[in-house]
Motif scaffolding. Structure first.
Motif, short mmCIF file in Angstrom:
data_model
loop_
_atom_site.label_atom_id
_atom_site.label_comp_id
_atom_site.label_asym_id
_atom_site.label_seq_id
_atom_site.Cartn_x
_atom_site.Cartn_y
_atom_site.Cartn_z
N VAL A 63 0.84 -1.20 0.00
CA VAL A 63 0.00 0.00 0.00
C VAL A 63 0.87 1.25 0.00
N LYS A 64 1.83 1.30 0.92
CA LYS A 64 2.74 2.44 1.00
C LYS A 64 3.90 2.31 0.01
N ARG A 65 3.99 1.15 -0.66
CA ARG A 65 5.05 0.88 -1.62
C ARG A 65 6.43 1.08 -0.99
N MET A 66 6.60 0.41 0.16
CA MET A 66 7.87 0.46 0.88
C MET A 66 8.48 -0.94 0.95
N LEU A 67 9.80 -0.99 0.82
CA LEU A 67 10.55 -2.23 1.03
C LEU A 67 11.42 -2.08 2.26
N TYR A 68 11.44 -3.13 3.08
CA TYR A 68 12.32 -3.19 4.24
C TYR A 68 13.15 -4.46 4.08
N VAL A 69 14.47 -4.33 4.08
CA VAL A 69 15.34 -5.44 3.72
C VAL A 69 16.30 -5.73 4.87
N GLY A 70 16.23 -6.96 5.39
CA GLY A 70 17.16 -7.41 6.43
C GLY A 70 18.19 -8.35 5.83
N ASN A 71 19.46 -8.20 6.23
CA ASN A 71 20.54 -8.98 5.61
C ASN A 71 21.57 -9.43 6.63
N VAL A 72 21.93 -10.70 6.57
CA VAL A 72 23.13 -11.21 7.23
C VAL A 72 23.91 -12.01 6.19
N GLY A 73 25.19 -11.69 6.03
CA GLY A 73 26.02 -12.46 5.10
C GLY A 73 26.17 -11.81 3.75
N ASP A 74 26.26 -12.64 2.70
CA ASP A 74 26.59 -12.12 1.37
C ASP A 74 25.61 -12.53 0.28
N SER A 75 24.39 -12.93 0.64
CA SER A 75 23.33 -12.96 -0.36
C SER A 75 22.93 -11.50 -0.59
N ARG A 76 22.20 -11.21 -1.67
CA ARG A 76 21.92 -9.81 -2.00
C ARG A 76 20.48 -9.59 -2.44
N CYS A 77 20.05 -8.34 -2.28
CA CYS A 77 18.81 -7.85 -2.87
C CYS A 77 19.18 -6.66 -3.73
N VAL A 78 18.88 -6.75 -5.04
CA VAL A 78 19.22 -5.69 -5.99
C VAL A 78 17.96 -5.24 -6.71
N LEU A 79 17.80 -3.94 -6.82
CA LEU A 79 16.64 -3.32 -7.44
C LEU A 79 16.94 -2.97 -8.89
N GLY A 80 16.01 -3.27 -9.79
CA GLY A 80 16.14 -2.88 -11.19
C GLY A 80 15.29 -1.66 -11.48
N GLN A 81 15.95 -0.56 -11.87
CA GLN A 81 15.26 0.70 -12.18
C GLN A 81 15.32 0.97 -13.68
N TYR A 82 14.19 1.40 -14.24
CA TYR A 82 14.12 1.69 -15.67
C TYR A 82 13.88 3.17 -15.89
N SER A 83 14.73 3.79 -16.69
CA SER A 83 14.57 5.20 -17.05
C SER A 83 14.18 5.27 -18.52
N PRO A 84 12.90 5.56 -18.82
CA PRO A 84 12.40 5.49 -20.21
C PRO A 84 12.72 6.73 -21.02
N ASP A 85 13.98 7.10 -21.04
CA ASP A 85 14.40 8.24 -21.85
C ASP A 85 14.18 7.92 -23.33
N ALA A 86 13.56 8.81 -24.05
CA ALA A 86 13.21 8.55 -25.45
C ALA A 86 14.46 8.30 -26.31
N LYS A 87 15.53 9.00 -26.01
CA LYS A 87 16.75 8.84 -26.81
C LYS A 87 17.56 7.62 -26.37
N CYS A 88 17.62 7.39 -25.07
CA CYS A 88 18.46 6.30 -24.57
C CYS A 88 17.88 5.72 -23.29
N PRO A 89 16.84 4.87 -23.39
CA PRO A 89 16.30 4.23 -22.18
C PRO A 89 17.37 3.35 -21.53
N THR A 90 17.42 3.41 -20.21
CA THR A 90 18.47 2.67 -19.50
C THR A 90 17.92 1.92 -18.31
N TRP A 91 18.60 0.83 -17.97
CA TRP A 91 18.33 0.07 -16.74
C TRP A 91 19.48 0.31 -15.78
#
Length: 291
Positions: free
Chosen positions: A115-143
């Motif tokens: 609902v609030k569109r919030m992520l809370y991430v707890g971590n111990v060790g070296d597994s990971r959580c990585v977010l993919g962001q998309y920028s829809p630029d008309a000339k050069c869309p990027t991730w």
């Protein structure tokens, strides 16, 4: 996927993805999420002779502790994560007894408030959580890849300080030629005989607990934006072979075509190629898309 370079190997990873359940008046769990709508996504990477058992306990107990947090996990997500990791660690010791001495697990647990569109991430060790962001630029869309966790290694200054103040020693493995080999590890002395753990925080690992290795998670939070398209939570079988940016680019190719299952397969195949045709470590992923 399980490590493919060892015959008869038992996959030591485990995952969980679920919604918290609400208790009925009679005490039984009712289907569906609680009133606060909490969603949980977790990966665990076991190590040691009984690492698969540790990871399995984590995948079962940590979401249960999150769901049972007083007032619901979203009433105080950071404390809910901290308490859940501690209680899960206690469960491991209670269920496994002496077998936990040289067995443990890393872990990443995500609590999402849809609902609030919030992520809370707890971590111990070296597994990971990585977010993919998309920028829809008309000339050069990027991730873009945004790390929501930091690999908790023993040679991070504040982690090393805690370990050394607890009597532990941080050094790499000593090779046959006397030179250091591989990552920094936690030892009980400069003799470098045991335990040799390559992370500074973990669940289980009894022999390392008195050396400053703790089960307290580092908790981060992130407000989801319109450009945030997915998170990839994975064990180090993925991250030891692919960087964050590469993993996001591979995933994005298939999510653009609404093929999440193919994205996971493509990541696995990319790891195989990077490692000469086979998985050299257990590799487990959870992919979460945002609408």
């Amino acid at each position: 996927g399980a490590k493919e370079c060892s015959a008869g190997w038992v996959n030591q990873d485990a995952t969980a993805a679920c919604a918290a359940q609400q208790k009925k008046a009679g005490g039984d769990a009712a289907g569906g999420p609680t009133g606060d709508g909490a969603l949980f996504f977790c990966v665990f990477d076991g190590h040691g002779q009984s690492g698969h058992d540790v990871a399995s306990i984590c995948a079962e107990r940590l979401p249960a502790h999150l769901a049972a947090h007083p007032g619901g996990p979203l009433s105080n997500p950071i404390k809910a994560l901290e308490d859940a990791f501690k209680k899960t660690d206690d469960d491991i010791y209670r269920f496994m007894g002496p077998r936990v001495e040289y067995s443990g697990s890393t872990g990443v647990a995500v609590v999402m408030d849809p609902v609030k569109r919030m992520l809370y991430v707890g971590n111990v060790g070296d597994s990971r959580c990585v977010l993919g962001q998309y920028s829809p630029d008309a000339k050069c869309p990027t991730w873009t890849a945004v790390a929501l966790t930091e690999d908790l290694k023993p040679d991070i200054p504040q982690e090393q300080e805690r370990i050394e103040l607890s009597g532990g020693t941080v050094m790499a493995l000593e090779g046959e030629d006397g030179r250091d080999v591989g990552p920094a590890r936690v030892w009980e002395s400069a003799a470098r005989e045991k335990p040799g753990l390559a992370v500074s925080r973990s669940l289980g690992d009894g022999a390392s607990r008195c050396l400053g290795v703790i089960a307290d998670p580092v908790v981060t939070q992130h407000q989801l934006q319109a450009t945030d398209r997915f998170i990839l939570i994975a064990t180090d079988g993925l991250w030891d072979s692919l960087g964050n940016d590469q993993a996001v680019r591979v995933t994005a190719q298939y999510l653009d075509r609404n093929l999440p299952h193919v994205a996971i397969k493509a990541l696995m195949e990319t790891v195989r190629r990077e490692e000469g045709g086979q998985l050299v470590d257990d590799t487990t992923m959870v992919l979460v898309q945002f609408g």
